[in-house]
Structure formats: C-alpha cells, structure tokens
Design a protein around this motif. Structure first.
Motif, mmCIF file in Angstrom:
data_model
loop_
_atom_site.group_PDB
_atom_site.id
_atom_site.type_symbol
_atom_site.label_atom_id
_atom_site.label_comp_id
_atom_site.label_asym_id
_atom_site.label_seq_id
_atom_site.Cartn_x
_atom_site.Cartn_y
_atom_site.Cartn_z
ATOM 1 N N GLY A 57 -10.034 7.702 7.235
ATOM 2 C CA GLY A 57 -9.377 6.406 7.211
ATOM 3 C C GLY A 57 -10.338 5.281 7.550
ATOM 4 O O GLY A 57 -11.165 5.430 8.456
ATOM 5 N N VAL A 58 -10.232 4.155 6.822
ATOM 6 C CA VAL A 58 -11.164 3.053 7.062
ATOM 7 C C VAL A 58 -10.482 1.728 7.397
ATOM 8 O O VAL A 58 -11.002 0.954 8.199
ATOM 9 C CB VAL A 58 -12.114 2.842 5.855
ATOM 10 C CG1 VAL A 58 -13.087 3.992 5.739
ATOM 11 C CG2 VAL A 58 -11.333 2.664 4.559
ATOM 12 N N MET A 59 -9.330 1.430 6.792
ATOM 13 C CA MET A 59 -8.729 0.108 7.016
ATOM 14 C C MET A 59 -7.246 0.148 6.686
ATOM 15 O O MET A 59 -6.833 0.723 5.676
ATOM 16 C CB MET A 59 -9.429 -0.937 6.137
ATOM 17 C CG MET A 59 -8.885 -2.347 6.266
ATOM 18 S SD MET A 59 -9.174 -3.079 7.894
ATOM 19 C CE MET A 59 -10.950 -3.327 7.836
ATOM 20 N N ARG A 60 -6.446 -0.492 7.526
ATOM 21 C CA ARG A 60 -5.010 -0.575 7.274
ATOM 22 C C ARG A 60 -4.697 -1.695 6.281
ATOM 23 O O ARG A 60 -5.468 -2.645 6.142
ATOM 24 C CB ARG A 60 -4.260 -0.824 8.586
ATOM 25 C CG ARG A 60 -4.300 0.351 9.546
ATOM 26 C CD ARG A 60 -3.668 0.005 10.873
ATOM 27 N NE ARG A 60 -4.465 -0.980 11.600
ATOM 28 C CZ ARG A 60 -4.030 -1.657 12.658
ATOM 29 N NH1 ARG A 60 -2.786 -1.488 13.090
ATOM 30 N NH2 ARG A 60 -4.818 -2.503 13.279
ATOM 31 N N TYR A 61 -3.553 -1.564 5.634
ATOM 32 C CA TYR A 61 -3.147 -2.577 4.658
ATOM 33 C C TYR A 61 -1.624 -2.658 4.587
ATOM 34 O O TYR A 61 -0.913 -1.759 5.048
ATOM 35 C CB TYR A 61 -3.693 -2.247 3.264
ATOM 36 C CG TYR A 61 -3.191 -0.925 2.697
ATOM 37 C CD1 TYR A 61 -1.904 -0.798 2.161
ATOM 38 C CD2 TYR A 61 -4.005 0.202 2.696
ATOM 39 C CE1 TYR A 61 -1.450 0.401 1.655
ATOM 40 C CE2 TYR A 61 -3.558 1.414 2.202
ATOM 41 C CZ TYR A 61 -2.276 1.509 1.683
ATOM 42 O OH TYR A 61 -1.824 2.714 1.191
ATOM 43 N N ARG A 62 -1.160 -3.762 4.005
ATOM 44 C CA ARG A 62 0.234 -3.889 3.587
ATOM 45 C C ARG A 62 0.259 -4.045 2.086
ATOM 46 O O ARG A 62 -0.516 -4.814 1.511
ATOM 47 C CB ARG A 62 0.916 -5.086 4.256
ATOM 48 C CG ARG A 62 1.327 -4.825 5.694
ATOM 49 C CD ARG A 62 2.248 -5.907 6.234
ATOM 50 N NE ARG A 62 3.483 -6.002 5.483
ATOM 51 C CZ ARG A 62 4.542 -5.203 5.676
ATOM 52 N NH1 ARG A 62 4.506 -4.246 6.574
ATOM 53 N NH2 ARG A 62 5.630 -5.359 4.957
ATOM 54 N N MET A 63 1.154 -3.296 1.448
ATOM 55 C CA MET A 63 1.256 -3.373 -0.003
ATOM 56 C C MET A 63 1.939 -4.666 -0.428
ATOM 57 O O MET A 63 2.953 -5.063 0.150
ATOM 58 C CB MET A 63 2.024 -2.176 -0.555
ATOM 59 C CG MET A 63 1.255 -0.889 -0.527
ATOM 60 S SD MET A 63 2.023 0.363 -1.584
ATOM 61 C CE MET A 63 3.644 0.528 -0.816
ATOM 62 N N VAL A 64 1.374 -5.284 -1.458
ATOM 63 C CA VAL A 64 1.963 -6.483 -2.045
ATOM 64 C C VAL A 64 2.707 -6.137 -3.322
ATOM 65 O O VAL A 64 3.775 -6.670 -3.611
ATOM 66 C CB VAL A 64 0.860 -7.534 -2.329
ATOM 67 C CG1 VAL A 64 1.455 -8.773 -2.994
ATOM 68 C CG2 VAL A 64 0.127 -7.899 -1.046
ATOM 69 N N ASP A 65 2.144 -5.209 -4.092
ATOM 70 C CA ASP A 65 2.734 -4.833 -5.372
ATOM 71 C C ASP A 65 2.205 -3.463 -5.778
ATOM 72 O O ASP A 65 1.159 -3.019 -5.289
ATOM 73 C CB ASP A 65 2.377 -5.873 -6.444
ATOM 74 C CG ASP A 65 3.201 -5.730 -7.700
ATOM 75 O OD1 ASP A 65 4.260 -5.075 -7.640
ATOM 76 O OD2 ASP A 65 2.781 -6.247 -8.748
ATOM 77 N N ILE A 66 2.925 -2.782 -6.683
ATOM 78 C CA ILE A 66 2.478 -1.500 -7.229
ATOM 79 C C ILE A 66 2.561 -1.560 -8.741
ATOM 80 O O ILE A 66 3.603 -1.942 -9.300
ATOM 81 C CB ILE A 66 3.327 -0.328 -6.715
ATOM 82 C CG1 ILE A 66 3.352 -0.268 -5.184
ATOM 83 C CG2 ILE A 66 2.794 0.995 -7.277
ATOM 84 C CD1 ILE A 66 4.218 0.856 -4.641
ATOM 85 N N GLU A 67 1.512 -1.187 -9.419
ATOM 86 C CA GLU A 67 1.479 -1.088 -10.868
ATOM 87 C C GLU A 67 1.530 0.391 -11.245
ATOM 88 O O GLU A 67 0.655 1.170 -10.865
ATOM 89 C CB GLU A 67 0.195 -1.734 -11.416
ATOM 90 C CG GLU A 67 0.009 -1.605 -12.908
ATOM 91 C CD GLU A 67 1.177 -2.169 -13.691
ATOM 92 O OE1 GLU A 67 1.780 -1.398 -14.480
ATOM 93 O OE2 GLU A 67 1.497 -3.361 -13.508
ATOM 94 N N ARG A 68 2.565 0.781 -12.000
ATOM 95 C CA ARG A 68 2.778 2.186 -12.316
ATOM 96 C C ARG A 68 2.566 2.507 -13.795
ATOM 97 O O ARG A 68 2.888 3.616 -14.245
ATOM 98 C CB ARG A 68 4.194 2.617 -11.915
ATOM 99 C CG ARG A 68 4.513 2.400 -10.435
ATOM 100 C CD ARG A 68 5.920 2.848 -10.122
ATOM 101 N NE ARG A 68 6.317 2.574 -8.756
ATOM 102 C CZ ARG A 68 6.066 3.364 -7.720
ATOM 103 N NH1 ARG A 68 5.413 4.496 -7.913
ATOM 104 N NH2 ARG A 68 6.465 3.036 -6.495
ATOM 105 N N SER A 69 2.053 1.586 -14.557
ATOM 106 C CA SER A 69 1.939 1.793 -15.999
ATOM 107 C C SER A 69 0.751 2.668 -16.388
ATOM 108 O O SER A 69 0.705 3.216 -17.487
ATOM 109 C CB SER A 69 1.826 0.448 -16.723
ATOM 110 O OG SER A 69 0.678 -0.267 -16.293
ATOM 111 N N GLY A 70 -0.232 2.827 -15.506
ATOM 112 C CA GLY A 70 -1.422 3.601 -15.813
ATOM 113 C C GLY A 70 -1.247 5.079 -15.520
ATOM 114 O O GLY A 70 -0.143 5.552 -15.221
ATOM 115 N N PRO A 71 -2.335 5.841 -15.578
ATOM 116 C CA PRO A 71 -2.256 7.283 -15.329
ATOM 117 C C PRO A 71 -1.909 7.625 -13.880
ATOM 118 O O PRO A 71 -1.432 8.714 -13.591
ATOM 119 C CB PRO A 71 -3.655 7.786 -15.702
ATOM 120 C CG PRO A 71 -4.542 6.583 -15.601
ATOM 121 C CD PRO A 71 -3.694 5.417 -15.982
#
Length: 217
Positions: free
Chosen positions: A88-102
């Motif tokens: 683990g290196v850095m915490r984050y909060r998700m803003v958006d998720i793109e699911r169209s790719g592989p």
C-alpha cells in the motif's frame, strides 16, 4: 501527492489495504489478469504503476481505498493467473468509475492525514498490541515499523480487526484518532480473550488427576 487526482485500475473485493502494508494477491479473474499484465508491462519499462484496492462488502462499495504497487511477481501460471506481492502506498477517495474498458478504471482523489502525527499514544497502543499477541499466540510479538511509518497502520495489520473496523481505520485522517480507536479496541478485546483463556485452563484442569491431601497435611 495528497489532494491530487489520478486514474487507477481498480481491484474491488472484500479487502482493506493500509499504507505500507504488504499484501499478496492471487489474480485469477480475466479482467484482473489483463489489468496486472498491463501493469507489469509498464513495470518492465521502469515505471511504478499502481492499482486501487477498494473494499466491497455485500452490495456496498466503499469510496475510500488504498493504491498499491506490485513489488514482486511470486508466481506466473501458464493459464495467465498471477500471484503478486503488493504494498500500500496512498489512500484515496473515488470520484468516478469507468466500466466500459476491459477492467474498471477509477478517478480518485488522493489524501493524507489532515492533522500532524500524534506520538503520545504510541507507547500505550504498542503495549496493548503486545499483550494481545501474547494472549493469542502465546508469546508477545514486537510490532515492526520504521520511524517514519504511521504506527497505527503497522499495528492494525495484525490486530485482528474485522473488515468494517479496518475500513473505518483507513478512512480516519488523524494518527491520534486511529491510535485511540486501536486502544479502545484492545481494551475491549483483551479482557474477553483473557476470560476465554481462563475458562479453557479450568476446563483442562478439571480433567487432570488430583493429588488428595487432608487439610492439615
């Protein structure tokens, strides 16, 4: 890097990773095989690509996760599966998720603690952690952490926290708050383990042969 945005390949599963924590993963789903394969290509080119680990608990996807780097490929299987060691290196909060790719790609906002580190509680937390390890393993285990590492995350790795507790700790933005959380946890859990251990010892004693002596012997 705190408070900066980035795009991360996303690994969503019932798991919480802390900063500086070493975690092995077995990669078997097709989309994650592709993801790790792409990251390893970048790694071979001298880059240090990351992917995000976001906790999923039932239908709930938590917004706070931790970016990890692949430190080592432990095993690469002929069918495309991988065993990898990450950190683990850095915490984050998700803003958006793109699911169209592989595989999923998340837009994330990195963050770090919002208040300075707290050291006054470290000794208490470490002492209780060693007491817990002594009760659960039969011998005290001294936590291993570097001087610049946040002690709370180092302790939490082997504290026996459940998934919800680990997620709560990950989201806290104060070392003081995390240490207080752990101290409360230890002070709650240790007496229960001690009581259970005492009961086990009494049960074992009831099966032992006793030497009978008169009261005045």
């Amino acid at each position: 890097m705190p408070d900066t945005k980035a795009s991360l390949p996303l690994f969503a599963l019932p798991c919480v990773v802390f900063p500086d924590e070493a975690v092995p993963f077995h990669i078997y789903e097709e989309r994650y095989r592709l993801m790790v394969g792409d990251l390893l290509v970048q790694r071979q080119a001298g880059k240090h690509p990351r992917f995000g680990v976001t906790c999923v608990d039932g239908e709930v996807i938590f917004q706070t996760g931790c970016a990890v780097v692949i430190e080592r490929v432990l095993e690469e299987y002929p069918d495309g599966r991988y065993d990898v060691l990450t950190r683990g290196v850095m915490r984050y909060r998700m803003v958006d998720i793109e699911r169209s790719g592989p595989y999923p790609i998340a837009t994330v906002q990195y963050f770090d603690d919002s208040v300075p580190p707290e050291t006054m509680l470290v000794g208490r937390a470490v002492s209780l952690h060693m007491k817990l390890s002594e009760l659960s393993r039969g011998h005290p285990t001294t936590p291993d952490f570097s001087p610049d590492q946040r002690v709370s995350f180092a302790l939490a790795h082997n504290a026996g926290l459940d998934l919800a507790q680990r997620q709560s700790l990950l989201e806290m933005r104060s070392e003081k708050e995390r240490l207080e959380f752990l101290i409360d946890y230890y002070q709650t859990v240790i007496p229960h383990i001690q009581k259970r251990r005492d009961i086990q010892e009494r049960i074992q004693a009831n099966g032992n042969i006793r030497v009978l002596r008169s009261a005045d012997s």
